[in-house]
Scaffold this active site. Structure first.
Site, PDB file in Angstrom:
ATOM      1  N   TYR A  74       9.264  32.683  24.941  1.00 16.55           N
ATOM      2  CA  TYR A  74       8.874  33.449  26.127  1.00 16.55           C
ATOM      3  C   TYR A  74       7.354  33.634  26.216  1.00 16.55           C
ATOM      4  O   TYR A  74       6.843  34.052  27.249  1.00 16.55           O
ATOM      5  CB  TYR A  74       9.585  34.819  26.184  1.00 16.55           C
ATOM      6  CG  TYR A  74      11.085  34.741  26.051  1.00 16.55           C
ATOM      7  CD1 TYR A  74      11.783  33.535  26.195  1.00 16.55           C
ATOM      8  CD2 TYR A  74      11.844  35.870  25.766  1.00 16.55           C
ATOM      9  CE1 TYR A  74      13.161  33.465  26.041  1.00 16.55           C
ATOM     10  CE2 TYR A  74      13.220  35.806  25.617  1.00 16.55           C
ATOM     11  CZ  TYR A  74      13.864  34.600  25.748  1.00 16.55           C
ATOM     12  OH  TYR A  74      15.231  34.546  25.596  1.00 16.55           O
TER      13      TYR A  74
ATOM     14  N   HIS B  70      17.108  29.827  17.927  1.00 17.22           N
ATOM     15  CA  HIS B  70      17.250  29.921  19.391  1.00 17.22           C
ATOM     16  C   HIS B  70      18.194  28.870  19.952  1.00 17.22           C
ATOM     17  O   HIS B  70      18.992  29.158  20.858  1.00 17.22           O
ATOM     18  CB  HIS B  70      15.864  29.800  20.037  1.00 17.22           C
ATOM     19  CG  HIS B  70      15.780  30.326  21.426  1.00 17.22           C
ATOM     20  ND1 HIS B  70      14.629  30.858  21.944  1.00 17.22           N
ATOM     21  CD2 HIS B  70      16.700  30.408  22.429  1.00 17.22           C
ATOM     22  CE1 HIS B  70      14.847  31.245  23.203  1.00 17.22           C
ATOM     23  NE2 HIS B  70      16.093  30.975  23.510  1.00 17.22           N
TER      24      HIS B  70
END
Ligand SMILES: NC(=O)c1ccc[n+]([C@@H]2O[C@H](COP(=O)([O-])OP(=O)(O)OC[C@H]3O[C@@H](n4cnc5c(N)ncnc54)[C@H](OP(=O)(O)O)[C@@H]3O)[C@@H](O)[C@H]2O)c1
Length: 272
Positions: A43, A101
Protein backbone atom coordinates in the site's frame (compact mmCIF):
# COMPACT_ATOMS: atom_id res chain seq x y z
CA UNK A 1 1.12 -6.39 23.46
CA UNK A 2 -2.10 -6.25 21.47
CA UNK A 3 -5.31 -7.91 22.70
CA UNK A 4 -5.42 -11.73 22.35
CA UNK A 5 -8.45 -11.63 20.07
CA UNK A 6 -9.09 -9.66 16.91
CA UNK A 7 -11.80 -7.02 17.36
CA UNK A 8 -15.02 -7.89 15.47
CA UNK A 9 -14.34 -5.23 12.81
CA UNK A 10 -11.06 -3.81 11.46
CA UNK A 11 -10.09 -0.91 9.20
CA UNK A 12 -8.52 -1.25 5.72
CA UNK A 13 -5.89 1.23 4.51
CA UNK A 14 -5.56 0.51 0.78
CA UNK A 15 -5.78 3.56 -1.54
CA UNK A 16 -6.97 6.13 0.99
CA UNK A 17 -5.31 9.09 -0.76
CA UNK A 18 -2.24 11.25 -0.18
CA UNK A 19 -0.23 11.15 3.06
CA UNK A 20 -2.25 13.88 4.76
CA UNK A 21 -5.50 12.06 4.00
CA UNK A 22 -4.06 8.77 5.25
CA UNK A 23 -2.96 10.33 8.57
CA UNK A 24 -6.36 11.98 9.06
CA UNK A 25 -8.38 8.94 8.02
CA UNK A 26 -6.48 6.46 10.19
CA UNK A 27 -6.59 8.69 13.27
CA UNK A 28 -10.30 9.38 12.69
CA UNK A 29 -10.97 5.63 12.38
CA UNK A 30 -9.24 4.94 15.69
CA UNK A 31 -11.13 7.80 17.36
CA UNK A 32 -14.43 6.36 16.07
CA UNK A 33 -13.54 3.03 17.71
CA UNK A 34 -11.66 0.75 15.29
CA UNK A 35 -8.82 -1.05 17.06
CA UNK A 36 -7.51 -3.26 14.24
CA UNK A 37 -5.67 -1.51 11.41
CA UNK A 38 -4.88 -3.56 8.30
CA UNK A 39 -1.86 -2.41 6.30
CA UNK A 40 0.64 -3.93 3.81
CA UNK A 41 3.99 -3.10 2.25
CA UNK A 42 2.18 -2.94 -1.10
CA UNK A 43 0.00 0.00 0.00
CA UNK A 44 3.12 2.18 0.18
CA UNK A 45 1.71 4.29 3.03
CA UNK A 46 3.22 2.74 6.14
CA UNK A 47 4.66 5.98 7.51
CA UNK A 48 1.41 7.88 7.10
CA UNK A 49 -0.53 5.01 8.69
CA UNK A 50 1.99 5.07 11.57
CA UNK A 51 1.52 8.83 11.92
CA UNK A 52 -2.25 8.36 12.00
CA UNK A 53 -1.89 5.76 14.74
CA UNK A 54 0.36 8.10 16.74
CA UNK A 55 -1.99 11.06 16.26
CA UNK A 56 -4.99 9.12 17.60
CA UNK A 57 -3.25 8.80 20.95
CA UNK A 58 -4.80 5.49 22.02
CA UNK A 59 -2.67 3.24 24.25
CA UNK A 60 -0.64 0.92 22.04
CA UNK A 61 -1.81 -2.21 23.88
CA UNK A 62 -5.39 -1.53 22.78
CA UNK A 63 -4.47 -1.61 19.09
CA UNK A 64 -3.97 -4.51 16.74
CA UNK A 65 -1.64 -3.54 13.85
CA UNK A 66 -1.39 -5.88 10.86
CA UNK A 67 0.91 -5.77 7.84
CA UNK A 68 1.87 -8.03 4.92
CA UNK A 69 5.06 -8.92 3.08
CA UNK A 70 4.82 -8.03 -0.58
CA UNK A 71 5.07 -10.93 -3.04
CA UNK A 72 8.28 -9.41 -4.44
CA UNK A 73 9.94 -9.62 -1.00
CA UNK A 74 9.48 -13.30 -0.19
CA UNK A 75 13.17 -14.34 -0.34
CA UNK A 76 14.56 -15.08 3.15
CA UNK A 77 16.74 -11.96 3.52
CA UNK A 78 14.10 -9.72 1.89
CA UNK A 79 11.43 -10.83 4.36
CA UNK A 80 13.76 -9.99 7.27
CA UNK A 81 14.97 -6.66 5.93
CA UNK A 82 11.66 -5.31 4.61
CA UNK A 83 9.69 -6.40 7.67
CA UNK A 84 12.08 -4.55 10.00
CA UNK A 85 11.66 -1.49 7.74
CA UNK A 86 7.88 -1.84 7.84
CA UNK A 87 7.86 -2.08 11.61
CA UNK A 88 9.97 1.08 11.87
CA UNK A 89 7.85 2.95 9.31
CA UNK A 90 4.69 2.07 11.25
CA UNK A 91 6.38 3.41 14.39
CA UNK A 92 5.72 0.31 16.49
CA UNK A 93 8.03 -2.06 18.38
CA UNK A 94 6.18 -5.14 17.16
CA UNK A 95 3.80 -5.84 14.27
CA UNK A 96 0.92 -7.73 15.91
CA UNK A 97 0.06 -9.80 12.85
CA UNK A 98 2.20 -10.18 9.74
CA UNK A 99 0.93 -11.96 6.63
CA UNK A 100 2.38 -13.51 3.49
CA UNK A 101 0.37 -11.25 1.15
CA UNK A 102 0.12 -13.58 -1.89
CA UNK A 103 1.34 -17.12 -2.49
CA UNK A 104 2.76 -16.23 -5.95
CA UNK A 105 4.13 -13.24 -7.84
CA UNK A 106 1.95 -13.55 -10.90
CA UNK A 107 0.89 -17.18 -11.44
CA UNK A 108 1.42 -20.80 -10.43
CA UNK A 109 4.76 -21.00 -12.26
CA UNK A 110 6.28 -18.47 -9.84
CA UNK A 111 4.56 -19.77 -6.75
CA UNK A 112 6.30 -18.79 -3.48
CA UNK A 113 8.72 -21.24 -1.86
CA UNK A 114 7.49 -21.90 1.69
CA UNK A 115 10.87 -23.32 2.74
CA UNK A 116 12.50 -20.02 1.78
CA UNK A 117 9.91 -17.60 3.16
CA UNK A 118 8.53 -19.17 6.32
CA UNK A 119 11.85 -19.62 8.19
CA UNK A 120 12.26 -15.84 7.91
CA UNK A 121 8.86 -15.33 9.57
CA UNK A 122 10.00 -17.73 12.32
CA UNK A 123 13.16 -15.67 12.82
CA UNK A 124 11.09 -12.46 13.06
CA UNK A 125 8.84 -14.12 15.66
CA UNK A 126 11.91 -15.07 17.67
CA UNK A 127 13.32 -11.53 17.47
CA UNK A 128 9.95 -10.04 18.49
CA UNK A 129 9.63 -8.00 15.29
CA UNK A 130 6.27 -9.70 14.70
CA UNK A 131 3.93 -11.29 17.20
CA UNK A 132 1.67 -13.52 15.07
CA UNK A 133 1.73 -14.96 11.56
CA UNK A 134 -0.92 -14.91 8.88
CA UNK A 135 -1.41 -15.81 5.25
CA UNK A 136 -3.52 -14.07 2.64
CA UNK A 137 -5.17 -15.40 -0.50
CA UNK A 138 -4.33 -19.00 0.51
CA UNK A 139 -6.55 -22.06 0.00
CA UNK A 140 -6.73 -24.99 2.42
CA UNK A 141 -3.86 -26.92 0.77
CA UNK A 142 -1.54 -23.92 0.91
CA UNK A 143 -2.50 -23.21 4.53
CA UNK A 144 -1.75 -26.77 5.57
CA UNK A 145 1.57 -26.80 3.75
CA UNK A 146 2.57 -23.50 5.41
CA UNK A 147 1.44 -24.56 8.88
CA UNK A 148 3.90 -27.47 8.81
CA UNK A 149 6.75 -24.92 8.62
CA UNK A 150 5.56 -22.04 10.82
CA UNK A 151 6.70 -22.15 14.47
CA UNK A 152 3.41 -20.54 15.53
CA UNK A 153 -0.20 -21.34 14.64
CA UNK A 154 -1.50 -19.41 11.64
CA UNK A 155 -3.60 -16.74 13.34
CA UNK A 156 -5.52 -15.58 10.26
CA UNK A 157 -6.11 -16.18 6.59
CA UNK A 158 -7.16 -12.99 4.78
CA UNK A 159 -9.26 -13.40 1.64
CA UNK A 160 -11.83 -11.51 -0.38
CA UNK A 161 -15.22 -12.17 1.21
CA UNK A 162 -18.64 -10.51 0.93
CA UNK A 163 -22.23 -11.49 0.03
CA UNK A 164 -21.20 -12.24 -3.57
CA UNK A 165 -18.18 -14.36 -2.55
CA UNK A 166 -19.11 -16.28 0.57
CA UNK A 167 -16.02 -18.50 0.95
CA UNK A 168 -17.96 -21.38 2.55
CA UNK A 169 -15.03 -23.83 2.56
CA UNK A 170 -12.60 -21.38 4.15
CA UNK A 171 -15.17 -20.36 6.78
CA UNK A 172 -15.58 -23.95 7.95
CA UNK A 173 -11.82 -24.52 7.85
CA UNK A 174 -11.16 -21.39 9.95
CA UNK A 175 -13.82 -22.37 12.51
CA UNK A 176 -12.52 -25.94 12.79
CA UNK A 177 -8.90 -24.83 13.08
CA UNK A 178 -9.31 -21.92 15.47
CA UNK A 179 -8.12 -19.35 12.95
CA UNK A 180 -9.59 -16.01 11.88
CA UNK A 181 -10.87 -15.50 8.36
CA UNK A 182 -10.27 -11.81 7.71
CA UNK A 183 -12.65 -10.58 5.01
CA UNK A 184 -11.16 -8.05 2.60
CA UNK A 185 -13.19 -5.96 0.13
CA UNK A 186 -16.21 -6.63 2.41
CA UNK A 187 -18.15 -3.84 0.66
CA UNK A 188 -17.27 -5.13 -2.83
CA UNK A 189 -15.48 -1.77 -3.18
CA UNK A 190 -18.76 0.10 -2.83
CA UNK A 191 -20.83 -2.18 -5.11
CA UNK A 192 -22.87 -3.33 -2.08
CA UNK A 193 -25.13 -0.35 -2.77
CA UNK A 194 -26.23 -1.95 -6.05
CA UNK A 195 -27.36 -5.34 -4.72
CA UNK A 196 -31.18 -5.44 -4.53
CA UNK A 197 -31.33 -8.01 -1.67
CA UNK A 198 -29.01 -5.89 0.48
CA UNK A 199 -30.92 -2.71 -0.29
CA UNK A 200 -34.23 -4.30 0.72
CA UNK A 201 -32.83 -5.78 3.92
CA UNK A 202 -31.24 -2.42 4.76
CA UNK A 203 -34.61 -0.65 4.44
CA UNK A 204 -36.13 -3.00 7.01
CA UNK A 205 -33.57 -1.93 9.66
CA UNK A 206 -33.22 1.70 8.56
CA UNK A 207 -29.60 0.79 7.85
CA UNK A 208 -27.42 0.91 4.72
CA UNK A 209 -26.40 -1.94 2.38
CA UNK A 210 -22.80 -1.52 3.61
CA UNK A 211 -23.92 -2.02 7.22
CA UNK A 212 -25.94 -5.10 6.19
CA UNK A 213 -22.94 -6.64 4.43
CA UNK A 214 -20.70 -6.01 7.45
CA UNK A 215 -23.32 -7.22 9.94
CA UNK A 216 -23.74 -10.42 7.93
CA UNK A 217 -19.96 -11.02 7.93
CA UNK A 218 -19.77 -10.34 11.67
CA UNK A 219 -22.60 -12.82 12.30
CA UNK A 220 -20.28 -15.63 11.17
CA UNK A 221 -17.96 -17.08 13.82
CA UNK A 222 -14.25 -16.35 13.20
CA UNK A 223 -14.93 -13.86 10.36
CA UNK A 224 -13.60 -10.29 10.74
CA UNK A 225 -14.33 -7.69 8.01
CA UNK A 226 -11.83 -4.88 7.34
CA UNK A 227 -13.71 -2.22 5.33
CA UNK A 228 -11.77 0.73 3.94
CA UNK A 229 -13.60 4.04 4.15
CA UNK A 230 -13.19 7.79 4.25
CA UNK A 231 -15.36 10.60 5.65
CA UNK A 232 -18.77 9.70 7.05
CA UNK A 233 -18.48 6.10 5.86
CA UNK A 234 -15.93 5.44 8.64
CA UNK A 235 -18.55 5.88 11.37
CA UNK A 236 -21.40 4.36 9.33
CA UNK A 237 -19.43 1.13 8.91
CA UNK A 238 -18.35 0.99 12.55
CA UNK A 239 -22.00 1.14 13.61
CA UNK A 240 -22.66 -2.10 11.75
CA UNK A 241 -21.60 -3.53 15.13
CA UNK A 242 -25.03 -2.41 16.45
CA UNK A 243 -26.98 -4.18 13.70
CA UNK A 244 -28.17 -7.72 14.46
CA UNK A 245 -29.79 -9.34 11.45
CA UNK A 246 -32.79 -11.67 11.83
CA UNK A 247 -32.13 -15.29 10.83
CA UNK A 248 -34.40 -14.95 7.79
CA UNK A 249 -32.27 -12.06 6.49
CA UNK A 250 -29.06 -14.03 7.06
CA UNK A 251 -30.66 -16.92 5.11
CA UNK A 252 -31.63 -14.55 2.32
CA UNK A 253 -28.05 -13.25 1.99
CA UNK A 254 -26.70 -16.80 2.10
CA UNK A 255 -28.97 -17.84 -0.73
CA UNK A 256 -27.74 -15.12 -3.12
CA UNK A 257 -26.42 -17.05 -6.10
CA UNK A 258 -24.65 -14.35 -8.06
CA UNK A 259 -20.83 -14.54 -7.71
CA UNK A 260 -18.39 -11.68 -8.12
CA UNK A 261 -14.67 -11.54 -7.38
CA UNK A 262 -12.99 -8.13 -7.41
CA UNK A 263 -9.32 -9.00 -6.87
CA UNK A 264 -8.30 -11.46 -9.54
CA UNK A 265 -4.82 -11.14 -10.99
CA UNK A 266 -3.54 -14.69 -11.35
CA UNK A 267 -1.65 -14.64 -8.06
CA UNK A 268 -4.18 -16.71 -6.10
CA UNK A 269 -4.71 -20.49 -6.12
CA UNK A 270 -8.33 -20.21 -7.31
CA UNK A 271 -6.92 -19.47 -10.80
CA UNK A 272 -4.18 -22.11 -10.96
N1 LIG B 1 -4.97 -9.25 1.25
C1 LIG B 1 -5.28 -8.71 0.09
O1 LIG B 1 -4.84 -9.22 -0.96
C2 LIG B 1 -6.17 -7.52 0.06
C3 LIG B 1 -6.75 -7.12 -1.16
C4 LIG B 1 -7.61 -6.02 -1.15
C5 LIG B 1 -7.87 -5.34 0.03
N2 LIG B 1 -7.27 -5.72 1.19
C6 LIG B 1 -7.53 -5.00 2.47
O2 LIG B 1 -8.92 -4.95 2.69
C7 LIG B 1 -9.33 -3.59 2.87
C8 LIG B 1 -10.76 -3.38 2.36
O3 LIG B 1 -10.91 -3.79 1.03
P1 LIG B 1 -11.04 -2.77 -0.21
O4 LIG B 1 -10.43 -1.48 0.16
O5 LIG B 1 -10.54 -3.51 -1.37
O6 LIG B 1 -12.62 -2.63 -0.43
P2 LIG B 1 -13.92 -2.33 0.45
O7 LIG B 1 -13.57 -2.09 1.86
O8 LIG B 1 -14.91 -3.39 0.11
O9 LIG B 1 -14.48 -1.02 -0.23
C9 LIG B 1 -13.89 0.23 -0.13
C10 LIG B 1 -14.72 1.15 -1.01
O10 LIG B 1 -16.06 1.20 -0.53
C11 LIG B 1 -16.43 2.54 -0.26
N3 LIG B 1 -17.22 2.57 0.96
C12 LIG B 1 -16.79 2.51 2.25
N4 LIG B 1 -17.82 2.57 3.10
C13 LIG B 1 -18.94 2.68 2.35
C14 LIG B 1 -20.30 2.78 2.67
N5 LIG B 1 -20.72 2.77 3.94
N6 LIG B 1 -21.19 2.90 1.64
C15 LIG B 1 -20.78 2.91 0.37
N7 LIG B 1 -19.48 2.80 0.00
C16 LIG B 1 -18.57 2.68 0.99
C17 LIG B 1 -15.14 3.29 -0.08
O11 LIG B 1 -15.33 4.64 -0.46
P3 LIG B 1 -14.97 5.87 0.52
O12 LIG B 1 -13.48 5.94 0.60
O13 LIG B 1 -15.60 7.02 -0.21
O14 LIG B 1 -15.60 5.64 1.86
C18 LIG B 1 -14.21 2.57 -1.04
O15 LIG B 1 -14.36 3.06 -2.34
C19 LIG B 1 -8.27 -2.81 2.10
O16 LIG B 1 -8.28 -1.44 2.43
C20 LIG B 1 -7.04 -3.56 2.51
O17 LIG B 1 -6.64 -3.18 3.82
C21 LIG B 1 -6.45 -6.82 1.22
Amino acid sequence: MAPDELPRIGFGTLRIGDSTEVVETVSQAIEVGYRHIDNAQKYDNQEAVGDGIAEADIPREQLFIASKVNESNLAYEDVLETTRETRDALGVDTIDLHYVHWPAISGEEDRYDPEETIPAFNELLKEGVIDRVGVANFDVDLIEEAQMLFDAPIFANQVEMHPLLQQEELVVYAQENDMYLVAYSPLIRGEVDEIPDLREIARKYDATPAQVSLAWLMSIDNVVPIPKATGDHIRENYHALDLKLDPEDIDRIESIERERRIVDRGKGPWQW
